[in-house]
Design a protein around this motif. Structure first.
Motif, short mmCIF file in Angstrom:
data_model
loop_
_atom_site.label_atom_id
_atom_site.label_comp_id
_atom_site.label_asym_id
_atom_site.label_seq_id
_atom_site.Cartn_x
_atom_site.Cartn_y
_atom_site.Cartn_z
N MET A 120 0.87 -1.15 0.09
CA MET A 120 0.08 -0.02 -0.01
C MET A 120 0.97 1.09 -0.04
SD MET A 120 -3.30 -0.92 -0.18
CE MET A 120 -4.09 0.58 0.36
N ILE A 121 1.71 1.38 0.64
CA ILE A 121 2.78 2.40 0.91
C ILE A 121 3.36 2.59 -0.49
CG2 ILE A 121 4.89 3.36 1.91
CD1 ILE A 121 4.00 1.84 4.52
N ARG A 122 4.00 1.44 -1.00
CA ARG A 122 4.82 1.42 -2.39
C ARG A 122 3.77 2.02 -3.40
NH1 ARG A 122 8.68 -2.33 -3.30
NH2 ARG A 122 7.56 -3.82 -2.02
N ALA A 123 2.61 1.83 -3.49
CA ALA A 123 1.79 2.20 -4.54
C ALA A 123 1.32 3.65 -4.32
CB ALA A 123 0.51 1.41 -4.64
N GLY A 124 1.64 4.20 -3.09
CA GLY A 124 1.24 5.68 -2.80
C GLY A 124 -0.23 5.47 -2.28
N MET A 125 -0.88 4.33 -1.97
CA MET A 125 -2.14 4.40 -1.53
C MET A 125 -2.33 4.49 -0.06
SD MET A 125 -3.91 4.26 -4.33
CE MET A 125 -3.32 4.58 -5.81
N ALA A 126 -1.50 4.78 0.88
CA ALA A 126 -1.38 5.00 2.17
C ALA A 126 -0.20 5.67 2.75
CB ALA A 126 -1.58 3.63 3.04
N TRP A 127 -0.24 6.22 3.91
CA TRP A 127 0.90 6.72 4.45
C TRP A 127 1.63 5.90 5.33
CZ3 TRP A 127 -3.14 10.00 2.95
CH2 TRP A 127 -2.82 11.22 2.40
N HIS A 128 2.79 6.03 5.70
CA HIS A 128 3.45 5.29 6.66
C HIS A 128 3.29 5.95 7.92
CE1 HIS A 128 7.39 4.04 8.86
NE2 HIS A 128 6.32 3.43 9.46
N GLU A 144 10.40 6.80 -1.46
CA GLU A 144 10.46 6.44 -3.06
C GLU A 144 9.18 6.66 -3.63
OE1 GLU A 144 11.17 2.39 -3.59
OE2 GLU A 144 13.14 2.48 -2.36
N ALA A 145 8.00 6.36 -3.12
CA ALA A 145 6.62 6.75 -3.71
C ALA A 145 6.45 8.32 -3.64
CB ALA A 145 5.53 6.38 -2.78
N LYS A 146 7.01 8.90 -2.65
CA LYS A 146 6.94 10.56 -2.79
C LYS A 146 7.81 11.19 -3.70
CE LYS A 146 6.91 14.23 0.64
NZ LYS A 146 7.10 14.70 2.11
N ASN A 147 8.81 10.45 -4.02
CA ASN A 147 9.80 11.11 -4.84
C ASN A 147 9.23 10.98 -6.14
OD1 ASN A 147 11.72 12.19 -3.18
ND2 ASN A 147 12.89 10.29 -3.22
N ASP A 148 8.57 9.68 -6.61
CA ASP A 148 7.92 9.47 -7.75
C ASP A 148 6.51 9.89 -8.03
OD1 ASP A 148 10.19 7.79 -8.33
OD2 ASP A 148 9.34 6.25 -7.40
N ARG A 149 5.79 10.75 -6.85
CA ARG A 149 4.69 11.21 -7.08
C ARG A 149 3.60 10.38 -7.40
NH1 ARG A 149 5.05 16.64 -6.03
NH2 ARG A 149 7.03 17.64 -6.69
N VAL A 150 3.60 9.30 -6.70
CA VAL A 150 2.56 8.32 -7.17
C VAL A 150 1.43 8.21 -6.11
CG1 VAL A 150 4.14 6.71 -8.39
CG2 VAL A 150 3.71 6.29 -5.79
N GLY A 151 0.15 7.96 -6.51
CA GLY A 151 -1.00 7.98 -5.74
C GLY A 151 -1.16 9.18 -4.95
N ILE A 152 -1.19 9.23 -3.63
CA ILE A 152 -1.44 10.39 -2.65
C ILE A 152 -0.47 11.55 -3.00
CG2 ILE A 152 -2.87 9.10 -0.89
CD1 ILE A 152 -0.28 8.77 0.70
N TRP A 153 0.78 11.14 -3.26
CA TRP A 153 1.85 12.08 -3.51
C TRP A 153 1.67 12.80 -4.70
CZ3 TRP A 153 3.42 12.63 1.07
CH2 TRP A 153 3.38 11.47 2.01
N SER A 154 0.75 12.47 -5.77
CA SER A 154 0.43 13.19 -6.90
C SER A 154 -0.22 14.42 -6.43
CB SER A 154 -0.21 12.54 -7.97
OG SER A 154 -1.47 12.05 -7.38
N ASP A 155 -0.98 14.56 -5.33
CA ASP A 155 -1.80 15.65 -4.78
C ASP A 155 -0.67 16.75 -4.38
OD1 ASP A 155 -3.03 17.78 -3.25
OD2 ASP A 155 -4.64 16.17 -2.94
N PRO A 156 -0.80 17.86 -4.70
CA PRO A 156 0.19 19.02 -4.37
C PRO A 156 0.18 19.06 -2.60
CG PRO A 156 -1.63 20.04 -5.49
CD PRO A 156 -1.95 18.66 -5.71
N HIS A 157 -1.05 18.99 -2.03
CA HIS A 157 -0.93 19.28 -0.80
C HIS A 157 -1.72 18.07 -0.08
CE1 HIS A 157 0.31 23.23 -1.44
NE2 HIS A 157 -0.58 23.38 -2.34
N PRO A 158 -1.19 16.97 0.15
CA PRO A 158 -1.71 15.64 0.75
C PRO A 158 -1.80 16.12 2.29
CG PRO A 158 0.65 15.33 0.19
CD PRO A 158 0.25 16.65 -0.39
#
Length: 200
Positions: A120-128, A144-158
């Protein structure tokens, strides 16, 4: 001598096959506290599972915090968890017998041995969920997910769900205090010459 060696190879072959099998599901199964059949998905970090004795239990996945209903990616997070474990038999390792809502907090493993929290974390579908987990692997996967801006990290202000819940609690507490203060002063005005003058 060759015939003797041949008979020695037979048990050795079976031993190797057994070890190979234990590197798969059976090895993981021995390390689980127990297994459940997943019967429903509540959201990206909560699900219901059916135990071998047909008892249905609501579980909280350890180490992650998934988007709340109404937050961006809440539906996608729920669907991703569903794709991982719904209608499947998963391994359970109990981290805590019950949270504030009575849910067992657990590590969950897919039939092929994947750590659901990590996926879930890898896919950007949940926070650690660092308030309850100091797992370095999870922290690395989130980075890694944050750097790749996947899932929740594609939101500019998660906004992490725990922060959202904290703000909601503070708002409710402030409103409760305001109602209590109003009730305690209801019917009274500012004191006049040392006396509180009723307004009714």
């Amino acid at each position: 001598m060759k015939r003797y060696s041949y008979w020695l190879l037979i048990p050795l072959t079976f031993l190797l096959l057994e070890c190979g099998a234990n590197n798969g599901n059976s090895a993981n199964r021995h390390h689980y506290d127990y297994q459940v059949k997943v019967v429903s998905i509540t959201d990206g970090d909560t699900f219901r599972g059916l135990t071998e004795d047909r008892k249905e239990i609501r579980y909280r996945v350890h180490g992650i915090d998934a988007p709340e209903r109404g937050q961006p990616f809440s539906r996608k997070s729920k669907q991703y968890l569903s794709d991982l474990i719904y209608n499947k038999t998963v391994g359970i390792i109990v981290e805590k017998e019950g949270d504030r809502y009575g849910r067992p907090v657990v590590w969950v493993y897919t039939p092929d041995g994947k750590d659901v929290s990590a996926e879930m974390i890898r896919a950007g579908m949940a926070w650690h969920y660092k308030d309850y987990s100091d797992d370095e692997k999870y922290a690395s996967l989130e980075k890694e997910a944050k750097n790749d801006r996947v899932g929740i990290w594609s939101d500019p202000h998660p906004v992490m769900p725990s922060e959202l819940r904290k703000n909601q609690r503070q708002t409710k507490n402030s409103a409760r205090c305001l109602r209590r203060d109003r009730a305690s002063w209801k019917g009274w005005s500012i004191p006049v010459q040392g006396r509180a003058v009723p307004t009714w």
